[in-house]
Scaffold this motif. Structure first.
Motif, mmCIF file in Angstrom:
data_model
loop_
_atom_site.group_PDB
_atom_site.id
_atom_site.type_symbol
_atom_site.label_atom_id
_atom_site.label_comp_id
_atom_site.label_asym_id
_atom_site.label_seq_id
_atom_site.Cartn_x
_atom_site.Cartn_y
_atom_site.Cartn_z
ATOM 1 N N GLU A 26 65.159 31.734 -32.241
ATOM 2 C CA GLU A 26 64.857 30.301 -32.250
ATOM 3 C C GLU A 26 63.586 30.070 -33.045
ATOM 4 O O GLU A 26 62.631 30.831 -32.945
ATOM 5 N N ALA A 27 63.596 29.000 -33.831
ATOM 6 C CA ALA A 27 62.433 28.686 -34.670
ATOM 7 C C ALA A 27 62.019 27.241 -34.443
ATOM 8 O O ALA A 27 62.822 26.400 -34.041
ATOM 9 N N GLU A 28 60.750 26.990 -34.706
ATOM 10 C CA GLU A 28 60.228 25.629 -34.691
ATOM 11 C C GLU A 28 59.871 25.263 -36.125
ATOM 12 O O GLU A 28 59.438 26.114 -36.897
ATOM 13 N N LEU A 29 60.066 24.013 -36.473
ATOM 14 C CA LEU A 29 59.779 23.518 -37.812
ATOM 15 C C LEU A 29 58.790 22.370 -37.718
ATOM 16 O O LEU A 29 58.891 21.530 -36.824
ATOM 17 N N ILE A 30 57.862 22.336 -38.649
ATOM 18 C CA ILE A 30 56.950 21.196 -38.773
ATOM 19 C C ILE A 30 57.072 20.694 -40.209
ATOM 20 O O ILE A 30 56.618 21.352 -41.137
ATOM 21 N N PRO A 31 57.720 19.528 -40.389
ATOM 22 C CA PRO A 31 57.881 18.987 -41.739
ATOM 23 C C PRO A 31 56.727 18.081 -42.138
ATOM 24 O O PRO A 31 56.025 17.527 -41.298
ATOM 25 N N ASN A 32 56.549 17.966 -43.430
ATOM 26 C CA ASN A 32 55.582 17.073 -44.032
ATOM 27 C C ASN A 32 56.317 16.423 -45.197
ATOM 28 O O ASN A 32 57.478 16.731 -45.451
ATOM 29 N N THR A 33 55.684 15.562 -45.948
ATOM 30 C CA THR A 33 56.379 14.913 -47.065
ATOM 31 C C THR A 33 56.685 15.882 -48.200
ATOM 32 O O THR A 33 57.609 15.656 -48.962
ATOM 33 N N HIS A 34 55.913 16.973 -48.333
ATOM 34 C CA HIS A 34 56.118 17.901 -49.442
ATOM 35 C C HIS A 34 56.329 19.344 -49.016
ATOM 36 O O HIS A 34 56.486 20.224 -49.859
ATOM 37 N N ALA A 35 56.303 19.616 -47.737
ATOM 38 C CA ALA A 35 56.435 21.001 -47.290
ATOM 39 C C ALA A 35 57.011 21.049 -45.880
ATOM 40 O O ALA A 35 57.075 20.042 -45.172
#
Length: 106
Positions: A26-35
């Motif tokens: 299981e993974a967690e993701l943290i999105p941003n506008t460019h990454a």
């Protein structure tokens, strides 16, 4: 290392084994506008920040290499070197932040 991830028609992403191995089941993701960052579920924020500092240094080295290569190809003078550790939003440089994080681990 840079990996390529593709999306299929069902909007599912398939990650190379190298990335899937780091993330675990299981993974967690943290999105941003460019990454987007991906890390194993439950990872400590401090460990994630340390990994991001390494990735940032790799990206900075890539920028410097690209600028030097472009300067060699053109007749323009070599660009001024970029600051190695720019200030973050916290006001600390990444070296200062790294020292602070290492100090609080002891």
């Amino acid at each position: 290392m840079k990996l390529t991830v593709r999306r299929n028609k069902n909007s599912q992403y398939y990650f190379p084994r190298e990335a899937a191995g780091v993330a675990g089941d299981e993974a967690e993701l943290i999105p941003n506008t460019h990454a987007l960052i991906m890390f194993p579920k439950g990872s400590s924020p401090r460990r994630v920040l340390r990994s991001l500092a390494v990735i940032q240094l790799d990206l900075e080295n890539q920028i410097v290499a690209e600028e030097e290569e472009a300067a060699l190809r053109s007749s323009e003078p070599k660009p001024k070197p970029r600051p190695r550790t720019p200030k973050s939003k916290t006001g600390l440089s990444f070296d200062e932040l790294r020292r602070k994080l290492r100090g609080s681990n002891r």
